[in-house]
Design a protein around this motif. Structure first.
Motif, short mmCIF file in Angstrom:
data_model
loop_
_atom_site.label_atom_id
_atom_site.label_comp_id
_atom_site.label_asym_id
_atom_site.label_seq_id
_atom_site.Cartn_x
_atom_site.Cartn_y
_atom_site.Cartn_z
N LYS A 125 16.75 181.84 38.56
CA LYS A 125 17.26 182.09 39.82
C LYS A 125 17.57 180.84 40.77
CE LYS A 125 14.99 183.91 44.07
NZ LYS A 125 13.52 184.33 44.80
N TYR A 126 16.94 179.67 40.37
CA TYR A 126 17.26 178.48 41.08
C TYR A 126 18.32 177.41 40.40
CZ TYR A 126 13.64 180.20 43.99
OH TYR A 126 12.85 181.00 44.91
N GLY A 127 18.72 178.01 39.19
CA GLY A 127 19.90 177.27 38.41
C GLY A 127 19.27 176.34 37.68
N PHE A 128 18.02 176.10 37.17
CA PHE A 128 17.65 175.28 36.23
C PHE A 128 17.66 175.33 34.91
CE2 PHE A 128 14.67 174.14 39.85
CZ PHE A 128 15.49 173.12 40.67
N ASN A 129 17.42 176.64 34.44
CA ASN A 129 17.41 177.10 32.98
C ASN A 129 18.76 177.36 32.41
OD1 ASN A 129 16.32 178.22 30.65
ND2 ASN A 129 17.30 180.20 31.09
N THR A 130 18.91 176.53 31.23
CA THR A 130 20.15 176.81 30.55
C THR A 130 19.78 177.34 29.26
OG1 THR A 130 19.83 174.25 29.90
CG2 THR A 130 21.37 174.88 31.59
N MET A 131 18.52 177.70 28.86
CA MET A 131 18.08 178.05 27.53
C MET A 131 18.62 179.42 27.18
SD MET A 131 14.28 178.47 26.15
CE MET A 131 13.81 176.94 26.22
N THR A 132 19.29 179.77 26.31
CA THR A 132 19.53 181.15 25.82
C THR A 132 18.19 181.90 25.00
OG1 THR A 132 20.19 180.44 23.56
CG2 THR A 132 21.82 180.38 25.45
N PRO A 133 18.23 182.97 24.93
CA PRO A 133 17.11 183.96 24.18
C PRO A 133 17.18 183.32 22.75
CG PRO A 133 18.46 185.34 25.86
CD PRO A 133 19.12 184.13 25.78
N LYS A 134 18.24 183.03 22.28
CA LYS A 134 18.27 182.60 21.07
C LYS A 134 17.43 181.20 20.57
CE LYS A 134 21.43 181.15 17.34
NZ LYS A 134 22.97 181.06 16.72
N ILE A 135 17.63 180.50 21.51
CA ILE A 135 17.10 178.87 21.83
C ILE A 135 15.49 179.16 21.73
CG2 ILE A 135 16.84 176.85 22.88
CD1 ILE A 135 19.83 176.64 23.29
N PHE A 136 14.97 180.02 22.79
CA PHE A 136 13.58 180.51 23.01
C PHE A 136 13.13 180.82 21.97
CE2 PHE A 136 10.22 183.54 24.08
CZ PHE A 136 9.56 182.63 24.88
N LEU A 137 13.83 181.88 21.23
CA LEU A 137 13.16 182.38 19.99
C LEU A 137 13.13 181.51 18.67
CD1 LEU A 137 12.25 184.88 18.38
CD2 LEU A 137 14.49 185.50 17.88
N LEU A 138 14.04 180.66 18.56
CA LEU A 138 14.18 179.42 17.58
C LEU A 138 13.00 178.55 17.84
CD1 LEU A 138 17.86 178.97 16.87
CD2 LEU A 138 16.38 179.91 15.28
N ASP A 139 12.92 178.17 18.97
CA ASP A 139 11.64 177.04 19.38
C ASP A 139 10.37 177.89 19.11
OD1 ASP A 139 13.60 175.42 20.34
OD2 ASP A 139 13.11 175.82 22.49
N LEU A 140 10.46 179.25 19.38
CA LEU A 140 8.98 179.80 19.12
C LEU A 140 8.94 179.96 17.61
CD1 LEU A 140 6.54 181.46 20.53
CD2 LEU A 140 8.11 183.55 20.00
N ILE A 141 9.61 180.20 16.60
CA ILE A 141 9.48 180.13 15.33
C ILE A 141 9.40 178.86 14.92
CG2 ILE A 141 10.69 180.70 13.01
CD1 ILE A 141 12.38 182.84 14.55
#
Length: 419
Positions: free
Chosen positions: A127-143
């Motif tokens: 909402k405030y323009g800070f996030n540039t992470m994609t769902p793919k990166i989120f999932l890879l980071d989690l794994i």
């Protein structure tokens, strides 16, 4: 009686936490104008946006803390005893039981936390323009995080479980293992762990690299390479830091910071260098060792003396120790103001070092104002809230401190000048 004290400490911690969040929000929203020191850079629109950003984060934190506390109580009174029974029925090996116990707990905790992480990253930060992470990166980071936790956690946890079972007076061995593990992690993090999540490339801007290396050489700091981290694939926020110890020491700049003027980058870097030169890293490491020893000893005392089996219906040492850790961690929450007070003193010292090394405080002041604007920082944090939680002085406090240094330098120059 112990159950009453146990619950009282848990509830008191949550009540104070809620109170401070709400107090901080009310205090910030009660101010209607940009502080004088920021008026040339931060517009009224920026100011209002920072207040809305704070409001969204506080509301999110209140909901998150509420769910965490409810689930914590569910774990304490229902799930920990239930998980203990399950793992006891699967195997007779104490170490395997412990590994399964913490594995199941960790998995449940992960599942509970994912929706909150997703909402914060992909709704609020978006909402405030800070996030540039994609769902793919989120999932890879989690794994990657799960795999790393298993690889690193299994042997260290197995050793701790062995110590708990084999030595009735295990606390000092437990503390020793934790401390050694932490030191090893500090050493290997920049060369083995961090590259799993981010790319680190040598700084290509030769002019900026020379300026940074020159600063390092002036203070006798033996690091010949400056790395840039691809932070922009996750966030637009900026940072620079030192990491590692011994031969693993590295200087790291976020790639998001490279858009800043060179003199500001150098000033930020000089601040970070000040932490090393003033031995803040060593002090913090020694403080952490003392903290761990005290923390583990208190946990051990609760483990040995409190009637945990009676109140919670658990028998295994690893489960009893979990309850003792919960009590100790809640108790240590009340030491936050002291810990952060010491940290803020170090930040002032690092700011002074930067100003003296560069020869002027103004590049760092300019960088601080820019960071406040771009990160939508709270311009009016509540005094009690910042005493409790802020590890850094507020930007306003840091800027006024730097301006005071400038006045002191001019006064000394005038006093030393010939008549």
């Amino acid at each position: 009686m112990f159950l009453v004290i146990f619950l009282l400490v848990l509830f008191l911690k949550e009540i104070i936490s809620f109170y401070l969040d709400i107090r901080n929000l009310k205090y910030a929203l009660s101010h209607k104008e940009v502080p004088e020191i920021f008026k040339d850079i931060i517009t009224d629109e920026d100011f209002k946006k920072s207040q809305i950003y704070l409001k969204d984060r506080v509301i999110f934190n209140l909901w998150s803390k509420t769910f965490d506390f409810i689930f914590n109580l569910i774990f304490i009174f229902l799930l920990y005893p239930y998980i203990e029974k399950i793992v006891s029925s699967i195997t007779s090996s104490f170490i395997l039981q412990g590994l399964l116990f913490f594995g199941i707990f960790g998995l449940i905790n992960l599942i509970i936390s994912i929706p909150f992480d997703l909402y914060y990253i992909f709704v609020i930060e978006n909402k405030y323009g800070f996030n540039t992470m994609t769902p793919k990166i989120f999932l890879l980071d989690l794994i990657k995080s799960i795999i790393l936790s298993i690889i690193l956690g299994t042997p260290i946890l197995s050793l701790l479980l062995y110590i708990i079972k084999s030595d009735p007076n295990f606390w000092w061995k437990f503390a020793l293992v934790i401390i050694i593990f932490e030191i090893i992690m500090v050493y290997i993090y920049p060369i083995l762990i961090a590259p799993i999540f981010n790319k680190f490339t040598p700084l290509e801007n030769e002019d900026l690299r020379k300026k940074i290396i020159e600063l390092l050489e002036r203070v006798g700091f033996n690091v010949k390479q400056v790395f840039v981290m691809d932070a922009s694939k996750r966030t637009r926020k900026q940072n620079a830091y030192f990491t590692g110890i011994g031969k693993s020491k590295r200087v790291v700049l976020y790639d998001t910071l490279l858009s800043y003027p060179q003199e500001e980058i150098v000033a930020i870097f000089a601040h970070e260098l000040g932490h090393y030169k003033k031995r803040h890293i060593t002090i913090l490491m020694l403080s952490s060792i003392i903290f761990y020893v005290f923390y583990i000893y208190l946990t051990f005392i609760v483990f040995k003396s409190a009637p945990l089996s009676k109140y919670f219906g658990v028998q295994k040492e690893f489960t009893l120790l979990t309850y003792a850790f919960i009590f100790a961690s809640s108790f240590f929450y009340f030491l936050n103001p002291l810990i952060n007070f010491l940290s803020r003193k170090m930040e002032y010292s690092a700011d002074r070092f930067s100003a003296e090394l560069i020869g002027t405080p103004y590049p760092l002041i300019s960088a601080l104002i820019r960071l406040v604007k771009e990160n939508l920082s709270n311009l009016y944090p509540d005094p009690l809230y910042r005493t409790w939680y802020y590890s850094h002085p507020t930007p306003s406090e840091r800027i006024y401190h730097l301006l005071t240094l400038e006045k002191e330098v001019k006064k000394d120059e005038n006093n030393n000048s010939p008549n």
